[in-house]
Design a protein around this motif. Sequence first.
Motif, PDB file in Angstrom:
ATOM      1  N   MET A 303      -0.052  -8.684  -2.108  1.00 31.41           N
ATOM      2  CA  MET A 303      -1.073  -9.294  -1.250  1.00 31.41           C
ATOM      3  C   MET A 303      -1.382  -8.409  -0.050  1.00 31.41           C
ATOM      4  SD  MET A 303       0.384 -13.203  -1.213  1.00 31.41           S
ATOM      5  CE  MET A 303      -0.668 -13.725   0.157  1.00 31.41           C
ATOM      6  N   MET A 304      -0.364  -7.742   0.471  1.00 27.89           N
ATOM      7  CA  MET A 304      -0.548  -6.969   1.690  1.00 27.89           C
ATOM      8  C   MET A 304      -1.447  -5.754   1.468  1.00 27.89           C
ATOM      9  SD  MET A 304       2.266  -5.303   4.242  1.00 27.89           S
ATOM     10  CE  MET A 304       1.733  -4.316   5.656  1.00 27.89           C
ATOM     11  N   VAL A 305      -1.314  -5.086   0.334  1.00 28.31           N
ATOM     12  CA  VAL A 305      -2.057  -3.838   0.103  1.00 28.31           C
ATOM     13  C   VAL A 305      -3.572  -4.059   0.151  1.00 28.31           C
ATOM     14  CG1 VAL A 305      -2.532  -2.018  -1.564  1.00 28.31           C
ATOM     15  CG2 VAL A 305      -0.173  -2.716  -1.135  1.00 28.31           C
ATOM     16  N   PRO A 306      -4.143  -4.995  -0.622  1.00 26.73           N
ATOM     17  CA  PRO A 306      -5.604  -5.160  -0.540  1.00 26.73           C
ATOM     18  C   PRO A 306      -6.078  -5.702   0.801  1.00 26.73           C
ATOM     19  CG  PRO A 306      -4.630  -6.844  -1.968  1.00 26.73           C
ATOM     20  CD  PRO A 306      -3.552  -5.854  -1.673  1.00 26.73           C
ATOM     21  N   ILE A 307      -5.268  -6.552   1.442  1.00 22.06           N
ATOM     22  CA  ILE A 307      -5.682  -7.074   2.750  1.00 22.06           C
ATOM     23  C   ILE A 307      -5.702  -5.955   3.783  1.00 22.06           C
ATOM     24  CG2 ILE A 307      -4.969  -8.582   4.653  1.00 22.06           C
ATOM     25  CD1 ILE A 307      -4.123 -10.629   2.590  1.00 22.06           C
ATOM     26  N   CYS A 308      -4.698  -5.074   3.734  1.00 24.05           N
ATOM     27  CA  CYS A 308      -4.716  -3.917   4.645  1.00 24.05           C
ATOM     28  C   CYS A 308      -5.939  -3.038   4.398  1.00 24.05           C
ATOM     29  CB  CYS A 308      -3.432  -3.098   4.464  1.00 24.05           C
ATOM     30  SG  CYS A 308      -2.011  -3.743   5.354  1.00 24.05           S
ATOM     31  N   ALA A 309      -6.269  -2.827   3.122  1.00 27.91           N
ATOM     32  CA  ALA A 309      -7.438  -2.001   2.799  1.00 27.91           C
ATOM     33  C   ALA A 309      -8.709  -2.640   3.336  1.00 27.91           C
ATOM     34  CB  ALA A 309      -7.530  -1.823   1.283  1.00 27.91           C
ATOM     35  N   LEU A 310      -8.829  -3.960   3.187  1.00 24.90           N
ATOM     36  CA  LEU A 310     -10.012  -4.656   3.687  1.00 24.90           C
ATOM     37  C   LEU A 310     -10.083  -4.577   5.212  1.00 24.90           C
ATOM     38  CD1 LEU A 310     -12.473  -6.479   3.268  1.00 24.90           C
ATOM     39  CD2 LEU A 310     -10.915  -8.453   3.255  1.00 24.90           C
ATOM     40  N   LEU A 311      -8.947  -4.794   5.881  1.00 25.53           N
ATOM     41  CA  LEU A 311      -8.936  -4.713   7.344  1.00 25.53           C
ATOM     42  C   LEU A 311      -9.255  -3.308   7.835  1.00 25.53           C
ATOM     43  CD1 LEU A 311      -5.820  -6.933   8.206  1.00 25.53           C
ATOM     44  CD2 LEU A 311      -8.237  -7.537   8.449  1.00 25.53           C
ATOM     45  N   ALA A 312      -8.812  -2.299   7.081  1.00 25.06           N
ATOM     46  CA  ALA A 312      -9.121  -0.914   7.454  1.00 25.06           C
ATOM     47  C   ALA A 312     -10.631  -0.649   7.366  1.00 25.06           C
ATOM     48  CB  ALA A 312      -8.358   0.052   6.562  1.00 25.06           C
ATOM     49  N   LEU A 324      -5.564  -5.025  11.957  1.00 24.22           N
ATOM     50  CA  LEU A 324      -4.912  -4.077  11.055  1.00 24.22           C
ATOM     51  C   LEU A 324      -3.574  -3.629  11.614  1.00 24.22           C
ATOM     52  CD1 LEU A 324      -4.875  -2.215   8.570  1.00 24.22           C
ATOM     53  CD2 LEU A 324      -6.171  -0.542   9.933  1.00 24.22           C
ATOM     54  N   LEU A 325      -3.536  -3.303  12.894  1.00 27.08           N
ATOM     55  CA  LEU A 325      -2.290  -2.843  13.506  1.00 27.08           C
ATOM     56  C   LEU A 325      -1.244  -3.953  13.526  1.00 27.08           C
ATOM     57  CD1 LEU A 325      -3.739  -0.761  16.487  1.00 27.08           C
ATOM     58  CD2 LEU A 325      -2.757   0.092  14.338  1.00 27.08           C
ATOM     59  N   ALA A 326      -1.688  -5.202  13.755  1.00 26.03           N
ATOM     60  CA  ALA A 326      -0.749  -6.324  13.756  1.00 26.03           C
ATOM     61  C   ALA A 326      -0.120  -6.513  12.380  1.00 26.03           C
ATOM     62  CB  ALA A 326      -1.464  -7.601  14.194  1.00 26.03           C
ATOM     63  N   LEU A 327      -0.936  -6.409  11.334  1.00 26.28           N
ATOM     64  CA  LEU A 327      -0.403  -6.575   9.975  1.00 26.28           C
ATOM     65  C   LEU A 327       0.505  -5.417   9.602  1.00 26.28           C
ATOM     66  CD1 LEU A 327      -0.249  -8.230   7.450  1.00 26.28           C
ATOM     67  CD2 LEU A 327      -2.367  -7.152   6.651  1.00 26.28           C
ATOM     68  N   LEU A 328       0.118  -4.200   9.964  1.00 32.79           N
ATOM     69  CA  LEU A 328       0.979  -3.049   9.689  1.00 32.79           C
ATOM     70  C   LEU A 328       2.305  -3.167  10.426  1.00 32.79           C
ATOM     71  CD1 LEU A 328      -1.622  -0.126   9.761  1.00 32.79           C
ATOM     72  CD2 LEU A 328      -0.455  -1.066   7.749  1.00 32.79           C
ATOM     73  N   GLY A 329       2.269  -3.692  11.653  1.00 29.08           N
ATOM     74  CA  GLY A 329       3.506  -3.889  12.403  1.00 29.08           C
ATOM     75  C   GLY A 329       4.415  -4.914  11.733  1.00 29.08           C
ATOM     76  N   SER A 330       3.820  -6.009  11.231  1.00 26.93           N
ATOM     77  CA  SER A 330       4.604  -7.029  10.527  1.00 26.93           C
ATOM     78  C   SER A 330       5.217  -6.440   9.256  1.00 26.93           C
ATOM     79  CB  SER A 330       3.717  -8.223  10.165  1.00 26.93           C
ATOM     80  OG  SER A 330       3.183  -8.819  11.311  1.00 26.93           O
ATOM     81  N   GLY A 331       4.428  -5.649   8.550  1.00 30.31           N
ATOM     82  CA  GLY A 331       4.943  -5.016   7.336  1.00 30.31           C
ATOM     83  C   GLY A 331       6.067  -4.037   7.631  1.00 30.31           C
ATOM     84  N   ALA A 332       5.922  -3.286   8.719  1.00 31.74           N
ATOM     85  CA  ALA A 332       6.973  -2.334   9.096  1.00 31.74           C
ATOM     86  C   ALA A 332       8.258  -3.063   9.472  1.00 31.74           C
ATOM     87  CB  ALA A 332       6.491  -1.463  10.255  1.00 31.74           C
ATOM     88  N   ALA A 333       8.134  -4.192  10.173  1.00 27.87           N
ATOM     89  CA  ALA A 333       9.319  -4.964  10.547  1.00 27.87           C
ATOM     90  C   ALA A 333      10.039  -5.498   9.312  1.00 27.87           C
ATOM     91  CB  ALA A 333       8.912  -6.112  11.468  1.00 27.87           C
ATOM     92  N   ALA A 334       9.269  -6.050   8.365  1.00 22.05           N
ATOM     93  CA  ALA A 334       9.876  -6.577   7.143  1.00 22.05           C
ATOM     94  C   ALA A 334      10.522  -5.464   6.328  1.00 22.05           C
ATOM     95  CB  ALA A 334       8.827  -7.316   6.312  1.00 22.05           C
ATOM     96  N   THR A 335       9.862  -4.320   6.247  1.00 24.99           N
ATOM     97  CA  THR A 335      10.419  -3.194   5.499  1.00 24.99           C
ATOM     98  C   THR A 335      11.717  -2.709   6.127  1.00 24.99           C
ATOM     99  OG1 THR A 335       8.205  -2.497   4.804  1.00 24.99           O
ATOM    100  CG2 THR A 335       9.952  -0.857   4.670  1.00 24.99           C
ATOM    101  N   ALA A 336      11.731  -2.574   7.444  1.00 15.21           N
ATOM    102  CA  ALA A 336      12.940  -2.128   8.132  1.00 15.21           C
ATOM    103  C   ALA A 336      14.085  -3.121   7.921  1.00 15.21           C
ATOM    104  CB  ALA A 336      12.658  -1.956   9.625  1.00 15.21           C
ATOM    105  N   ALA A 337      13.785  -4.418   7.975  1.00 16.26           N
ATOM    106  CA  ALA A 337      14.824  -5.430   7.774  1.00 16.26           C
ATOM    107  C   ALA A 337      15.372  -5.377   6.358  1.00 16.26           C
ATOM    108  CB  ALA A 337      14.262  -6.815   8.080  1.00 16.26           C
ATOM    109  N   LEU A 338      14.498  -5.203   5.367  1.00 16.40           N
ATOM    110  CA  LEU A 338      14.959  -5.100   3.978  1.00 16.40           C
ATOM    111  C   LEU A 338      15.787  -3.838   3.755  1.00 16.40           C
ATOM    112  CD1 LEU A 338      11.753  -6.315   2.111  1.00 16.40           C
ATOM    113  CD2 LEU A 338      13.989  -7.432   2.091  1.00 16.40           C
TER     114      LEU A 338
END
Length: 387
Positions: A303-312, A324-338
């Motif tokens: 879900m994140m990939v197409p939404i990021c593309a649309l926001l870009a 876009l930056l807010a969503l990328l930040g959320s994704g980075a936080a989740a990735t770092a936690a995983l």
Amino acid sequence: MIDILCWVLVAIVGIPLLMLAVECLLGASPSVKAPYILPPPFTVLIPAHDEVTGIAAVIRAVRLQLRLCDRVLVVADNCTDGTAAMAKACGAEVVERNDPDLRGKAYALAYGREALRLQPTPIIIVLDADCLPTRGALPRLAAHAAGKSAAVQGCYLLTGAPDATPLVRFSIFAFLVKNLVRQTGLQRLGGGALLQGTGMAFPWPMFNAAPLETASLVEDLKLGLDLRLAGRQVKFDPLAVFTSSASAESATQGQRTRWEHGSVTTMAQYVPRLIAASLRGRPALLVLAADIAVPPLALLASMMVPICALLALIAIFTGTFAPLLALLGSGAAATAALMLVWFRLGREILPAAMARQLPRYVLWKLPIYRRLAGARQTLWVRTSRKP
């Protein structure tokens, strides 16, 4: 108008990503071992459908943890093999149920409950017929349920063969994130816990009144949410560990289809109810709503990939980069936690060399999500036990 749409898209994916990150950060640290407490008498209730090849090992493992005051009862549900005879030969009490129109574990549990009403024990522990309790897990779980007067979910994990494929290993790791790390994080946030179908204990009065009979594909998840909405407590015990062997790659996809279709359906039904109950003075249910609103990890990524593309694209044409930056930040936080969870708990399950298989894992699961739109699974199907 476009700004509002952008922030709605961010919320749809960003809030689950942030919840995932917080749960993983809180749940990645080990739990403190609690002192042993003598449990009251308990019954291990095992629903079984055509489990003749594996149920003997489960009953033997269970009986090693029982005292003279404890029981093990097998519900041989719509069996076409020798499950009932094998269970009896291994020393279990057995009741047989034959009703092909009402199939599934929920109905088997309700049938077992009727048998137990003649002579109930203070605690009932539900265990799947392919699930092994680790040493001391059963008495620990019974003591926890009795001490808290609550339903208690043990830590249910999958184990894999040394030659397990990368896709199966990703599934095992995702199972660990969901069933250990996020459960621990949810409880530390004050949201309680979710029931996961096996290795779960109930005080008899709660089990006796529980709404067991349901056609839901995730009857365990639904039961736990119904209990919480009714004001009952559901706890998690990370040190009472139960394990099942991961299925082969083909069977794993079928199993995930049932779980994930059922989970998404349950999310749509229960998130509004939990939010409404939280607004009536039960804030812990808002935390629980945020937890079940997190979709399966592969679906979240897809879900994140197409939404990021649309926001870009929107950002390029409008100059509005904040969503876009807010969503990328959320994704980075989740990735770092995983990644933290993987580093602390998952390196043996999923070697770093297999990381390149992650896109293939997401693609492997896309057919499951496509079926959500038009061919959603609605019937209970037993998962293959072939390794």
